[in-house]
Design a protein around this motif. Structure first.
Motif, mmCIF file in Angstrom:
data_model
loop_
_atom_site.group_PDB
_atom_site.id
_atom_site.type_symbol
_atom_site.label_atom_id
_atom_site.label_comp_id
_atom_site.label_asym_id
_atom_site.label_seq_id
_atom_site.Cartn_x
_atom_site.Cartn_y
_atom_site.Cartn_z
ATOM 1 N N ASN A 19 3.626 -3.240 21.185
ATOM 2 C CA ASN A 19 2.892 -2.106 21.765
ATOM 3 C C ASN A 19 1.819 -1.546 20.838
ATOM 4 N N LYS A 20 1.993 -1.691 19.532
ATOM 5 C CA LYS A 20 0.986 -1.125 18.625
ATOM 6 C C LYS A 20 -0.377 -1.786 18.849
ATOM 7 N N PHE A 21 -0.393 -3.040 19.231
ATOM 8 C CA PHE A 21 -1.654 -3.739 19.500
ATOM 9 C C PHE A 21 -2.213 -3.335 20.866
ATOM 10 N N LYS A 22 -1.332 -3.133 21.814
ATOM 11 C CA LYS A 22 -1.747 -2.773 23.169
ATOM 12 C C LYS A 22 -2.352 -1.378 23.237
ATOM 13 N N ASP A 23 -2.119 -0.590 22.194
ATOM 14 C CA ASP A 23 -2.632 0.780 22.155
ATOM 15 C C ASP A 23 -3.696 0.965 21.066
ATOM 16 N N ASP A 24 -4.199 -0.135 20.535
ATOM 17 C CA ASP A 24 -5.238 -0.088 19.502
ATOM 18 C C ASP A 24 -6.604 -0.163 20.195
ATOM 19 N N GLU A 25 -7.339 0.966 20.207
ATOM 20 C CA GLU A 25 -8.594 1.044 20.967
ATOM 21 C C GLU A 25 -9.596 -0.041 20.596
ATOM 22 N N LYS A 26 -9.841 -0.195 19.324
ATOM 23 C CA LYS A 26 -10.846 -1.160 18.874
ATOM 24 C C LYS A 26 -10.435 -2.594 19.250
ATOM 25 N N LEU A 27 -9.188 -2.898 19.028
ATOM 26 C CA LEU A 27 -8.680 -4.232 19.338
ATOM 27 C C LEU A 27 -8.736 -4.511 20.840
ATOM 28 N N VAL A 28 -8.248 -3.582 21.633
ATOM 29 C CA VAL A 28 -8.230 -3.779 23.091
ATOM 30 C C VAL A 28 -9.659 -3.875 23.634
ATOM 31 N N LEU A 29 -10.567 -3.080 23.096
ATOM 32 C CA LEU A 29 -11.964 -3.164 23.526
ATOM 33 C C LEU A 29 -12.518 -4.564 23.264
ATOM 34 N N ASP A 30 -12.218 -5.104 22.102
ATOM 35 C CA ASP A 30 -12.664 -6.471 21.787
ATOM 36 C C ASP A 30 -12.025 -7.483 22.736
ATOM 37 N N VAL A 31 -10.743 -7.354 22.963
ATOM 38 C CA VAL A 31 -10.017 -8.301 23.817
ATOM 39 C C VAL A 31 -10.556 -8.273 25.248
ATOM 40 N N VAL A 32 -10.708 -7.088 25.836
ATOM 41 C CA VAL A 32 -11.153 -7.021 27.235
ATOM 42 C C VAL A 32 -12.633 -7.362 27.371
ATOM 43 N N SER A 33 -13.388 -7.250 26.300
ATOM 44 C CA SER A 33 -14.792 -7.680 26.346
ATOM 45 C C SER A 33 -14.886 -9.194 26.450
ATOM 46 N N ARG A 34 -13.861 -9.878 25.966
ATOM 47 C CA ARG A 34 -13.826 -11.344 26.044
ATOM 48 C C ARG A 34 -13.040 -11.842 27.248
ATOM 49 N N CYS A 35 -12.118 -11.020 27.713
ATOM 50 C CA CYS A 35 -11.267 -11.399 28.850
ATOM 51 C C CYS A 35 -10.856 -10.131 29.583
ATOM 52 N N GLY A 36 -11.652 -9.751 30.574
ATOM 53 C CA GLY A 36 -11.411 -8.508 31.292
ATOM 54 C C GLY A 36 -10.035 -8.421 31.929
ATOM 55 N N ASP A 37 -9.509 -9.558 32.322
ATOM 56 C CA ASP A 37 -8.199 -9.618 32.952
ATOM 57 C C ASP A 37 -7.096 -9.082 32.032
ATOM 58 N N ALA A 38 -7.325 -9.121 30.717
ATOM 59 C CA ALA A 38 -6.319 -8.662 29.761
ATOM 60 C C ALA A 38 -6.114 -7.151 29.806
ATOM 61 N N ILE A 39 -6.953 -6.430 30.546
ATOM 62 C CA ILE A 39 -6.775 -4.974 30.675
ATOM 63 C C ILE A 39 -5.377 -4.657 31.200
ATOM 64 N N ARG A 40 -4.807 -5.563 31.949
ATOM 65 C CA ARG A 40 -3.470 -5.321 32.518
ATOM 66 C C ARG A 40 -2.416 -5.112 31.443
ATOM 67 N N PHE A 41 -2.684 -5.624 30.211
ATOM 68 C CA PHE A 41 -1.713 -5.516 29.125
ATOM 69 C C PHE A 41 -1.978 -4.333 28.203
ATOM 70 N N ALA A 42 -3.102 -3.665 28.383
ATOM 71 C CA ALA A 42 -3.416 -2.502 27.549
ATOM 72 C C ALA A 42 -2.426 -1.377 27.847
ATOM 73 N N SER A 43 -2.265 -0.504 26.891
ATOM 74 C CA SER A 43 -1.362 0.641 27.091
ATOM 75 C C SER A 43 -1.885 1.502 28.247
ATOM 76 N N PRO A 44 -1.004 2.256 28.876
ATOM 77 C CA PRO A 44 -1.458 3.153 29.947
ATOM 78 C C PRO A 44 -2.580 4.087 29.474
ATOM 79 N N ARG A 45 -2.494 4.558 28.254
ATOM 80 C CA ARG A 45 -3.536 5.441 27.714
ATOM 81 C C ARG A 45 -4.895 4.748 27.716
ATOM 82 N N LEU A 46 -4.931 3.484 27.293
ATOM 83 C CA LEU A 46 -6.204 2.768 27.217
ATOM 84 C C LEU A 46 -6.688 2.297 28.584
#
Length: 168
Positions: free
Chosen positions: A49-76
């Motif tokens: 969960n610490k990765f799923k709630d890391d703003e910078k990391l999740v922003l990078d991940v979803v910029s490369r694969c938008g579908d991965a937003i499903r795994f981001a924390s509810p907050r993000l």
């Protein structure tokens, strides 16, 4: 083997999705998770969960694969910048953030990327000329003119845009 760091490292280098099979401790290991995400952004789903709630990391991940937003924390998944980045990469990311289905900026960006994102948008976009023009200009989604409001189905700009896509 699931707790062996060397084996885990080799596995995620080959395929980031193999993160699913490593121990919970290794799913929190920064180096292993970063390598897994570099290999396959969808590995976010198997990280701690610490990765799923890391703003910078999740922003990078979803910029490369938008579908991965499903795994981001509810907050993000409620962070507009992150949602916009996901929508720009994969319009269907809108399906994982229903709280943005009526947000004009997010919906238009999603539709520009994939007209089929209209299917996840609030009904008000069926009568939004800007949104429908984006939708009918794309060959894979021109058929969605069927969802347009009656007024837009008779709009000359919408009809021309749909016709131009279908004739080419």
């Amino acid at each position: 083997y699931r707790s062996d760091r060397e084996i885990a490292m080799e596995a995620v280098i080959m395929d980031g999705l193999l993160l699913e099979y490593v121990s919970e401790d290794l799913k929190s290991d920064d180096e292993i998770v970063m390598i897994a995400l570099k290999s396959n952004p969808m590995a976010l789903g198997f990280s701690s969960n610490k990765f799923k709630d890391d703003e910078k990391l999740v922003l990078d991940v979803v910029s490369r694969c938008g579908d991965a937003i499903r795994f981001a924390s509810p907050r993000l998944r409620h962070d507009k910048d992150i949602v916009l980045a996901a929508a720009r990469n994969d319009g269907r990311a809108l399906s994982y953030v229903p709280n943005f289905s009526d947000d004009r900026d997010v919906v238009i960006e999603a539709i520009k990327q994939d007209g089929r994102a209209l299917l996840y948008a609030d009904e008000k976009f069926f009568s939004n000329k800007e949104a429908m023009l984006e939708v009918v200009r794309m060959p894979q989604s021109a058929y969605l003119i069927a969802f347009a409001s009656d007024e837009l189905k008779d709009d000359i700009d919408i009809i021309k845009a749909a016709y131009n896509v279908n004739k080419s």
